[in-house]
Design a protein around this motif. Structure first.
Motif, PDB file in Angstrom:
ATOM      1  N   ARG A 246       0.839  -1.211   0.000  1.00  0.00           N
ATOM      2  CA  ARG A 246       0.000   0.000   0.000  1.00  0.00           C
ATOM      3  C   ARG A 246       0.870   1.256   0.000  1.00  0.00           C
ATOM      4  O   ARG A 246       0.643   2.187  -0.797  1.00  0.00           O
ATOM      5  CB  ARG A 246      -0.918   0.001   1.224  1.00  0.00           C
ATOM      6  CG  ARG A 246      -1.863   1.200   1.284  1.00  0.00           C
ATOM      7  CD  ARG A 246      -2.628   1.255   2.585  1.00  0.00           C
ATOM      8  NE  ARG A 246      -1.785   1.598   3.718  1.00  0.00           N
ATOM      9  CZ  ARG A 246      -1.397   2.843   4.015  1.00  0.00           C
ATOM     10  NH1 ARG A 246      -1.777   3.866   3.250  1.00  0.00           N
ATOM     11  NH2 ARG A 246      -0.645   3.075   5.077  1.00  0.00           N
ATOM     12  N   LEU A 247       1.862   1.287   0.866  1.00  0.00           N
ATOM     13  CA  LEU A 247       2.734   2.464   0.953  1.00  0.00           C
ATOM     14  C   LEU A 247       3.585   2.619  -0.303  1.00  0.00           C
ATOM     15  O   LEU A 247       3.781   3.735  -0.802  1.00  0.00           O
ATOM     16  CB  LEU A 247       3.633   2.354   2.184  1.00  0.00           C
ATOM     17  CG  LEU A 247       2.946   2.539   3.540  1.00  0.00           C
ATOM     18  CD1 LEU A 247       3.912   2.228   4.672  1.00  0.00           C
ATOM     19  CD2 LEU A 247       2.416   3.971   3.672  1.00  0.00           C
ATOM     20  N   ALA A 248       4.096   1.498  -0.816  1.00  0.00           N
ATOM     21  CA  ALA A 248       4.919   1.559  -2.029  1.00  0.00           C
ATOM     22  C   ALA A 248       4.135   2.131  -3.201  1.00  0.00           C
ATOM     23  O   ALA A 248       4.618   2.982  -3.957  1.00  0.00           O
ATOM     24  CB  ALA A 248       5.452   0.177  -2.369  1.00  0.00           C
ATOM     25  N   HIS A 249       2.874   1.693  -3.345  1.00  0.00           N
ATOM     26  CA  HIS A 249       2.048   2.152  -4.461  1.00  0.00           C
ATOM     27  C   HIS A 249       1.616   3.605  -4.292  1.00  0.00           C
ATOM     28  O   HIS A 249       1.210   4.254  -5.263  1.00  0.00           O
ATOM     29  CB  HIS A 249       0.826   1.256  -4.608  1.00  0.00           C
ATOM     30  CG  HIS A 249       1.153  -0.121  -5.104  1.00  0.00           C
ATOM     31  ND1 HIS A 249       0.195  -1.090  -5.318  1.00  0.00           N
ATOM     32  CD2 HIS A 249       2.346  -0.692  -5.434  1.00  0.00           C
ATOM     33  CE1 HIS A 249       0.785  -2.193  -5.755  1.00  0.00           C
ATOM     34  NE2 HIS A 249       2.080  -1.973  -5.821  1.00  0.00           N
ATOM     35  N   GLN A 250       1.732   4.099  -3.064  1.00  0.00           N
ATOM     36  CA  GLN A 250       1.403   5.501  -2.805  1.00  0.00           C
ATOM     37  C   GLN A 250       2.485   6.423  -3.369  1.00  0.00           C
ATOM     38  O   GLN A 250       2.200   7.553  -3.768  1.00  0.00           O
ATOM     39  CB  GLN A 250       1.266   5.694  -1.288  1.00  0.00           C
ATOM     40  CG  GLN A 250       0.607   6.983  -0.854  1.00  0.00           C
ATOM     41  CD  GLN A 250       0.293   6.958   0.634  1.00  0.00           C
ATOM     42  OE1 GLN A 250      -0.136   5.939   1.185  1.00  0.00           O
ATOM     43  NE2 GLN A 250       0.526   8.070   1.308  1.00  0.00           N
TER      44      GLN A 250
END
Length: 286
Positions: A246-250
C-alpha cells in the motif's frame, strides 16, 4: 506472483539447520547456534548433534541481549569471512548478531547488477557496510549513513579489508539525512534501507518503524533518479506485505514495485523466514 524470494548461502556462509527456536550456521570454519523466533518447527537434526559441531551458542538473557557460551576450547571471538571480492570482519556481540546479515546476499547481488559505475548510491541504516562495499566495488560514489559510531568504525574496517576506498561516512539519523538531501537537491541511482523495527537515533532518541516508514518512503522517492532503484528490508512483526505494498504504491508506480517475503532454505530442507523486501526498479515496464 510468487510471494517468496529465496536467498542463498555461499562458500563462506551456510544455513545448516533450524528448528525449536534456533538456527545452526557456518561462517567460514566457525559454527554458531543462535535463537530465531521464526524457527518454530522441528529441526532436521537433533540439537545434541548441533552441539557436537558448533563452536558457540548464544544464550538470551532478555529480549534484546544475552551472552555467547563456548562449546569448544579456544573458539575465536572474532574472525573474517569473504563474499566474492569482499571481506567482512565478524565479532560476537551481546545482541546475538555477528556483524553480517547473510540473507542480504541477494540484495548485494542486485546492487552489483543494477548500479552503474558512474552512479551514486545511498545506504541508510547501513550497519557494518556490506551493501556499501557491494556498491563501492562497482565504482559508484557511495554514501553510508548510520547513527551508531562503533558501526561506522566496523564498516570502515570492512571497506579496508575488501581493498576499497572513499566510501563517504555519515553519522546521522537516516530520516533527518534524507530530509537534508532533499533540500540540497541531491539524487541517487540506488538506495537501500534496512531499518530496524525499533531503534535509537544519534542522540539516543527512541523511534518505531511503524511511525517512520511512510516518511522514509516519501523521502527516498524524492531522492531517486528517473532510472534509479530502491531496496527496502523490513523485519517488523506489525508491517506485512499488504501494508508495504500500500505504501509503495502511494509513492511509486505499481508496475515498478516488487514486494516479497525473504526466505532461506537450510541444508536439511527447512524454510526460514527473514522478513520482507520491497524492490522498486523505476526503469522497468515504463
Amino acid at each position: 506472483m510468487n510471494q517468496r524470494l529465496y536467498t542463498h548461502g555461499w562458500d563462506d556462509y551456510e544455513l545448516i539447520d533450524a528448528g525449536d527456536g534456533k538456527k545452526l550456521e557456518r561462517w567460514g570454519k566457525i559454527l554458531t547456534i543462535r535463537p530465531d523466533v521464526q524457527a518454530y518447527f522441528k529441526p532436521g537434526k537433533p540439537h545434541s548433534e548441533w552441539h557436537t559441531l558448533a563452536h558457540w551458542e548464544f544464550i538470551e538473557a532478555d529480549k534484546h541481549s544475552g551472552v555467547w557460551h563456548p562449546l569448544r576450547d579456544a573458539a575465536p571471538t572474532s574472525w573474517e569471512i569473504g563474499y566474492q571480492r569482499l571481506r567482512f570482519q565478524l565479532e560476537l556481540t551481546r545482541f546475538k548478531h555477528l556483524g553480517l546479515f547473510p540473507e542480504q546476499r541477494c540484495n548485494w547481488d542486485f546492487i552489483a547488477e543494477h548500479l552503474p559505475a558512474e552512479g551514486r548510491f545511498l545506504n541508510l541504516f547501513a550497519y557494518t557496510g556490506a551493501a556499501s562495499c557491494s556498491a563501492r566495488q562497482t565504482g559508484a560514489e557511495t554514501l553510508h549513513v548510520d547513527s551508531v559510531k562503533p558501526l561506522l568504525t566496523w564498516a570502515h574496517t570492512n571497506m579496508e579489508r575488501s581493498k576499497l576506498a572513499d566510501i563517504k561516512w555519515v553519522r546521522e539519523d537516516a530520516l533527518k539525512f534524507v530530509e537534508r538531501e532533499l533540500k540540497r537537491g541531491r539524487h541517487y541511482d540506488g538506495i537501500i534501507m534496512d531499518p530496524p523495527a525499533w531503534g535509537l537515533g544519534k542522540k539516543g532518541e527512541k523511534w518505531k518503524l511503524d511511525n517512520k516508514l511512510e516518511a522514509l518512503l516519501e523521502g527516498v522517492q524524492g531522492l531517486l533518479t528517473p532510472r534509479g532503484f530502491l531496496i527496502l528490508n523490513t523485519y517488523s512483526p506489525t508491517i506485512g506485505l499488504p501494508e508495504i505494498t500500500r505504501l509503495a504504491h502511494q509513492y511509486f508506480k505499481p508496475q515498478h514495485c516488487d514486494v516479497r517475503e525473504l526466505w532461506m532454505q537450510t541444508r536439511t530442507g527447512k524454510d526460514l523466514y527473514y522478513g520482507n523486501v520491497l524492490r522498486v526498479i523505476k526503469h522497468q515496464h515504463t
